[in-house]
Scaffold this motif. Structure first.
Motif, PDB file in Angstrom:
ATOM      1  N   ILE A   1       3.574  -0.106   9.619  1.00 25.40           N
ATOM      2  CA  ILE A   1       4.823  -0.768  10.027  1.00 25.40           C
ATOM      3  C   ILE A   1       4.691  -1.271  11.462  1.00 25.40           C
TER       4      ILE A   1
ATOM      5  N   GLU B   1       9.236   0.408   4.741  1.00 23.31           N
ATOM      6  CA  GLU B   1      10.348   1.261   5.113  1.00 23.31           C
ATOM      7  C   GLU B   1      11.018   1.857   3.866  1.00 23.31           C
TER       8      GLU B   1
ATOM      9  N   HIS C   1       3.679   4.638   8.956  1.00 25.34           N
ATOM     10  CA  HIS C   1       4.223   4.314  10.278  1.00 25.34           C
ATOM     11  C   HIS C   1       3.279   3.384  11.058  1.00 25.34           C
TER      12      HIS C   1
END
Length: 687
Positions: free
Chosen positions: A667, A644, A664
């Motif tokens: 994550i 992040e 993304h």
């Protein structure tokens, strides 16, 4: 003759018979105890005084036995001395000491006809014997030998037994006092002491009886000899054929030889009186020279035999035996063989005295060599005393060191006794030094063990606490918690030192019984569980074969439920033996293969499989697993934060940026893994 050269033989003899009988009869059982405490000695001075008194009484008695005898003795005193001087073949100066010593020793045995018997009993090295062996030897002597033949042996045994026994008593007394005891309360005795007292009292009883009977016999023999002297005197006044008188004379001589022993104190006076009248008879017999010459010839032949035997003894290796037999030859020469022709007396006497001197000199040399041996023994004993003194001065800290030193000192004590005798003049001094260094060692040893006892009492208190704890846990069924505690109790016990020996076995048995009681129950429980595990193994082996052949239906939902049921059934079977736990891994692999074939959510599949594995974890592994999962969760959270943070550095934040898309995706993947690990942690908590 030879015998009249030493008119005072009896002055060197031991106390007269009356003293021995009186002294022996006065002794009691209590005196044996005293004799062991302090070695008794012969009251030689008192005996000599009494002997002199007895001698004077005998001389007075002989002088007053008849006025005729007294007159004759006085009238012929000068003549007797001259005749005797001639008959005794004057001793050369260099032979005097040898002859006198032999005669002195012979006179000492004159009272006891069996005196020579005692020298045939070997004199053992009593100094090197233990108390048990000394008593064994005493019992054997008293039982098997004549009491008059074992006096020297018994006195030697008594002296050595007394020294050894007193040493033990002194040692025990010191230990008693060191332990805080009051000397007034001290009492100690050994069974061997009782055996010694019994044997020694039996010896004294036999000795007393012997001397009482001997006194009676000696006095009776004295009366016989006095009567024979009177009979001999009467031959000079009888009017009869000379041949008849001569036969009567020979009969008197024979009876005299067989008359037996008389008291030592009167021995020389009686013999001189008898010999005086023998000489008078030979003077009377000169009227018939044939008879006298025949007698002289026989006596000459007998004395030649005595000389020949004495010359043989001069080559005897056993010097002591030769000297004893020489004493007997002098007695025969003096008492049993009469005079020879005057012209032959000096010649045969010189031969006899020369042989006597050879034996005497060999005896002197023997004792000189013995003294050298005693001096060597003294050197050895001094070295032993020095070694014990060095050991006594050592600083020993532990029990094992003291035990080793105690063994060393015991060996040195034994070596001290085996070293043999030392010169008499230093015997008491050497013995005192030996006792002193042994006493010093014992004092240091006692001091150590006195302090050790205090430590042992403290150790005893600690061990009693462990016994109390072990007994409180022995009936517990909380195996998981109590087993480590019981093992620690055993470990702590081993670390504690010694306790008093008298109670050591008792408390060890008590402690061992408590521990064994618990672990026997534990093993019994495990054996029962093992039987169940073996049975579970058999069931799982069969179940594993069954699931390996299982085929999916194609309906994912139904197949998942079926697999869950199979997992539940597997868990329900229970544990298997520890060395067979690999069968669970085999089952897990089969289940993993089935889940791969199913088209279901990965997380659901993972949690189902993880739930199955949890059944095989014990408490320790569950704790480790919990720590591992938490660490894994923290790692995933860290990686998500890092990703992040990395997104802030992208200049192109459009949805079409491929790198941003990749971040993304990563994550999201980490979040799914995080959810899975959290679900696993929850399962652990529920477990």
């Amino acid at each position: 003759m030879l015998e009249e050269k030493d008119e005072n033989l009896h002055e060197n003899a031991e106390g007269n018979l009356e003293e021995k009988a009186a002294e022996s009869s006065a002794e009691s059982e209590a005196e044996v105890e005293n004799e062991l405490e302090t070695e008794s000695s012969e009251t030689a001075t008192e005996s000599k005084a009494t002997e002199t008194e007895s001698e004077a009484e005998v001389e007075n008695e002989l002088e007053t036995e008849s006025s005729e005898t007294a007159t004759e003795s006085e009238a012929t005193e000068t003549e007797t001395e001259t005749e005797t001087e001639t008959d005794s073949e004057p001793t050369k100066d260099e032979h005097k000491d040898a002859v006198n010593e032999v005669q002195d020793n012979a006179a000492e045995d004159a009272e006891d006809e069996s005196a020579t018997v005692r020298h045939e009993i070997p004199m053992l090295d009593y100094h090197s014997m233990s108390m048990e062996k000394l008593v064994d030897e005493l019992e054997k002597l008293v039982k098997n030998e004549k009491v008059q033949a074992i006096k020297e042996h018994v006195e030697g045994i008594k002296s050595e037994f007394s020294q050894k026994y007193n040493e033990v008593v002194e040692q025990r007394k010191e230990e008693f006092i060191d332990e805080g005891g009051n000397i007034i309360d001290f009492h100690f005795s050994l069974p061997i002491k009782g055996r010694f007292n019994v044997a020694y009292n039996e010896y004294r009883s036999k000795r007393n009886d012997y001397y009482k009977n001997l006194e009676k016999d000696l006095n009776a023999n004295l009366e016989k000899r006095l009567a024979l002297i009177e009979e001999l005197k009467g031959l000079l006044n009888v009017e009869e054929n000379i041949n008849t008188t001569y036969k009567h004379f020979k009969q008197i001589q024979e009876e005299w030889r067989n008359a037996g022993s008389i008291p030592k104190a009167q021995y020389n006076n009686i013999w001189r009186t008898y010999h005086h009248h023998i000489e008078r008879f030979y003077d009377f017999l000169h009227l018939n020279r044939d008879l006298r010459d025949l007698d002289f010839k026989r006596n000459y032949e007998e004395k030649l035999k005595i000389i020949a035997r004495a010359e043989e003894l001069a080559n005897e290796e056993n010097v002591i035996h030769a000297f004893r037999e020489l004493q007997n030859l002098h007695r025969l020469w003096k008492e049993e063989v009469g005079p020879v022709a005057k012209e032959l007396r000096e010649e045969i006497w010189n031969r006899f005295s020369e042989a006597t001197k050879v034996i005497h000199d060999k005896r002197q040399e023997y004792f000189k060599n013995i003294d050298q041996v005693y001096e060597q023994n003294l050197v050895v004993k001094k070295e032993i005393i020095a070694k014990i003194k060095e050991i006594a001065a050592g600083n020993y800290k532990v029990h094992n060191q003291w035990q080793n030193k105690i063994k060393e000192v015991e060996k040195l004590r034994e070596a001290f006794f085996n070293a043999g005798k030392v010169p008499l003049k230093v015997n008491e001094e050497t013995w005192a030094k030996f006792k002193q260094v042994v006493r010093e060692f014992n004092a240091n040893k006692n001091a150590f063990y006195k302090s050790l006892k205090k430590e042992q009492q403290e150790n005893l208190a600690k061990k009693m606490e462990l016994i109390e704890l072990a007994e409180s846990l022995k009936d517990s069924d909380d195996w998981a918690n109590v087993t480590p505690k019981m093992k620690k109790v055993q470990s702590d016990w081993k670390k504690i030192g010694h306790v008093p020996k008298k109670i050591s076995d008792k408390i060890w048995k008590q402690f061992k019984n408590a521990c064994n009681h618990y672990f026997d129950r534990l093993h019994a429980q495990k054996n029962a569980a093992n039987a169940e595990e073996v049975e579970a193994l058999k069931k799982k082996e069969a179940f594993l074969a069954e699931i390996e052949a299982f085929e999916l239906s194609g309906n994912a939902k139904e197949d998942v439920e079926t697999i869950k049921e199979k997992i539940a059934d597997w868990k329900a079977i229970g544990r298997v033996p520890y060395n067979k736990k690999n069968i669970d891994n085999k089952f897990n692999k089969v289940v993993d293969g089935l889940f791969k074939k199913l088209n279901i959510d990965k997380q659901e599949s993972e949690l189902i499989k993880y739930s199955n594995r949890l059944e095989n974890l014990d408490d320790a592994k569950i704790n480790s697993e919990r720590i591992f999962i938490r660490r894994k969760i923290d790692e995933i959270k860290g990686e998500i934060r890092q990703l992040e943070n990395n997104m802030q550095f992208f200049s192109d934040a459009s949805a079409d940026n491929p790198m941003l898309k990749k971040v993304h995706q990563d994550i999201e993947k980490h979040k799914q893994n995080l959810a899975t690990w959290k679900a696993k942690l929850q399962q652990l908590r529920e477990l």
